[in-house]
Design a protein around this motif. Structure first.
Motif, PDB file in Angstrom:
ATOM      1  N   THR A  97      37.389  40.623  46.325  1.00  0.00           N
ATOM      2  CA  THR A  97      36.087  40.014  46.033  1.00  0.00           C
ATOM      3  C   THR A  97      34.980  40.748  46.775  1.00  0.00           C
ATOM      4  N   HIS A 119      34.243  43.974  45.051  1.00  0.00           N
ATOM      5  CA  HIS A 119      33.558  43.794  43.773  1.00  0.00           C
ATOM      6  C   HIS A 119      32.128  43.295  43.919  1.00  0.00           C
ATOM      7  N   THR A 120      31.875  42.503  44.937  1.00  0.00           N
ATOM      8  CA  THR A 120      30.559  41.863  45.049  1.00  0.00           C
ATOM      9  C   THR A 120      29.669  42.481  46.116  1.00  0.00           C
TER      10      THR A 120
END
Length: 109
Positions: free
Chosen positions: A26, A29-30
């Motif tokens: 995460t 990706h973020t």
């Protein structure tokens, strides 16, 4: 009772590892990781792959127990699958070795 405690500890440890890896994914990706963080992600991935290969190998050592609980055909098929997975994970770790060498070298300005 002792076996159940061991099973719970194993399940908890694997659940925690999966959760931490999901958190890392995460973040990748973020977030906007810098070069050092990405280098650590590569190094960390190598450590995770190596450890996962060791886990698979340890499970493979217990394949006879799986055969007792699920039958000899399942035990044999699972052992073959685990051997194949172990080989792939080991190969994956070896494929990352040159990248680790490259990342260990810092450019001089």
């Amino acid at each position: 009772m002792r076996e159940r405690a061991g099973e719970a500890a194993l399940t908890d440890a694997l659940d925690a590892a999966q959760s931490l890896l999901a958190d890392a994914l995460t973040t990748l990706h973020t977030g906007t990781p810098d070069a050092d963080e990405l280098s650590e992600a590569v190094c960390g991935t190598h450590r995770v792959i190596t450890t996962l290969a060791d886990v698979v190998e340890a499970v493979l050592e217990h394949a006879p127990t799986i055969a007792e609980g699920h039958g000899p055909d399942v035990g044999k098929e699972l052992a073959a699958d685990l051997r194949a997975l172990h080989g792939r994970l080991t190969s994956g770790a070896l494929l990352l070795a040159p990248a680790l060498d490259d990342l260990a070298q810092r450019p001089t300005n």
